[in-house]
Design a protein around this motif. Structure first.
Motif, PDB file in Angstrom:
ATOM      1  N   GLN A   1       0.887  -1.038  -0.105  1.00 46.40           N
ATOM      2  CA  GLN A   1       0.074  -0.094  -0.035  1.00 46.40           C
ATOM      3  C   GLN A   1       1.076   1.264   0.100  1.00 46.40           C
ATOM      4  O   GLN A   1       1.762   1.456   0.681  1.00 46.40           O
TER       5      GLN A   1
ATOM      6  N   PRO B   1      -3.945   5.712   0.795  1.00 39.96           N
ATOM      7  CA  PRO B   1      -5.111   5.006   1.458  1.00 39.96           C
ATOM      8  C   PRO B   1      -5.825   4.560   0.104  1.00 39.96           C
ATOM      9  O   PRO B   1      -6.131   5.239  -1.057  1.00 39.96           O
ATOM     10  N   GLN B   2      -6.269   3.241  -0.065  1.00 35.11           N
ATOM     11  CA  GLN B   2      -6.998   2.558  -1.041  1.00 35.11           C
ATOM     12  C   GLN B   2      -6.080   2.493  -2.484  1.00 35.11           C
ATOM     13  O   GLN B   2      -6.641   2.621  -3.182  1.00 35.11           O
TER      14      GLN B   2
END
Length: 305
Positions: free
Chosen positions: A241, A244-245
């Motif tokens: 990651q 975020p997202q």
């Protein structure tokens, strides 16, 4: 605007990369070198192996275990052609298999002469190769403890003193021997790392396979999701990651020690992260990240939640 690749371009690229590398490319090698995406390949072929077959290449059979005989015979042929024991780099030019396959199966590369000698000692067709190997190291002879003279029995006083000395020198099962004590290894026994008892892994890794296992145990906590593991370079495709997202693909190479990456002659452009047990390569290029598990697991709980 760049046109998407067609079927023939994909086949031509596969064939060209295979010619340049002397073998069929791995999935990650092809995508990295050709600039063609996996999505484009799967538009024309039902699977990666189907694409290799269409290009006239032999698909990988990662689950097919080679016999010890096949590996050792190929190593013997390399010795014969080289007129001496080949280094890993030379074997890559003379042999058919990945040198890491030997090390996973038989231990360090330096042990192969002894492994081959045990394999070929009763096979006369390998006599010329055996003659090129160094002489085996002599095994230490057991110490001779003389028998006591006949009819010589210790007096009660000396027997009591002997028992006291024995009790003083005897170690309890829970007491480790002094750190300077080193015993010669026994033949045909596995070697273990330092005890650590981390989530069911009782000992520290002593080879690349141990690093792979340990990384699999902690990958999620370190922010990685594993997409694929293979025997070709690089060893692993994963995602991590970055926002975020938002996730990004990375290529990982597993090594017991980070400088093994250099010793194995890997390309600096095909790997993003070296996952190792011990980082000992101070001159590692700055574009390659080092993930040293021996340091990282100190911050993780010893038992999984």
């Amino acid at each position: 605007m760049r046109q998407p690749p067609d079927k023939q371009l994909i086949l031509d690229s596969l064939a060209a990369i295979a010619r340049g590398g002397g073998r069929p490319p791995s999935r990650s090698e092809f995508f990295s070198l050709s600039g063609i995406s996996e999505h484009s390949v799967l538009q024309f072929f039902p699977s990666w192996n189907a694409a290799l077959r269409a290009a006239g290449l032999q698909p990988y059979t990662l689950n097919l275990r080679l016999e010890d005989r096949e590996l050792l015979e190929d190593w013997g042929y390399a010795v014969r052609r080289n007129h001496k024991i080949p280094t890993r780099r030379i074997y890559r030019h003379l042999g058919k298999f990945d040198n890491r396959t030997f090390e996973r199966r038989f231990g360090p590369w330096s042990q192969l002469p002894e492994v081959f000698r045990n394999f070929a000692q009763s096979k006369p067709e390998w006599a010329d190769v055996l003659a090129l190997l160094p002489a085996p190291a002599p095994k230490p002879s057991p110490k001779h403890v003389p028998n006591p003279p006949p009819n010589s029995f210790p007096s009660p006083a000396s027997h009591s003193a002997s028992n006291k000395n024995y009790a003083a020198n005897r170690q309890s099962p829970s007491t480790s021997p002094p750190s300077k004590v080193r015993y010669p290894p026994l033949d045909h026994r596995p070697i273990y790392g330092q005890p650590m008892d981390f989530r069911g892994l009782r000992h520290e890794p002593v080879n690349e396979q141990g690093v792979v296992l340990l990384f699999g145990m902690v990958a999620k906590e370190l922010g990685y999701t594993v997409e694929a593991v293979q025997s070709g370079f690089p060893d692993c495709e994963a995602k991590r990651q970055i926002a975020p997202q938002r996730w990004q693909r990375v290529h990982l190479e597993f090594e017991f020690e980070s400088r093994n990456f250099r010793d194995h002659g890997h390309s600096l452009t095909g790997c993003d992260v070296i996952v190792c047990w011990r980082h000992n390569w101070p001159d590692c290029p700055p574009q390659i990240e080092i993930l040293e598990l021996s340091s990282l697991i100190k911050s993780l709980p010893t038992s999984a939640a």
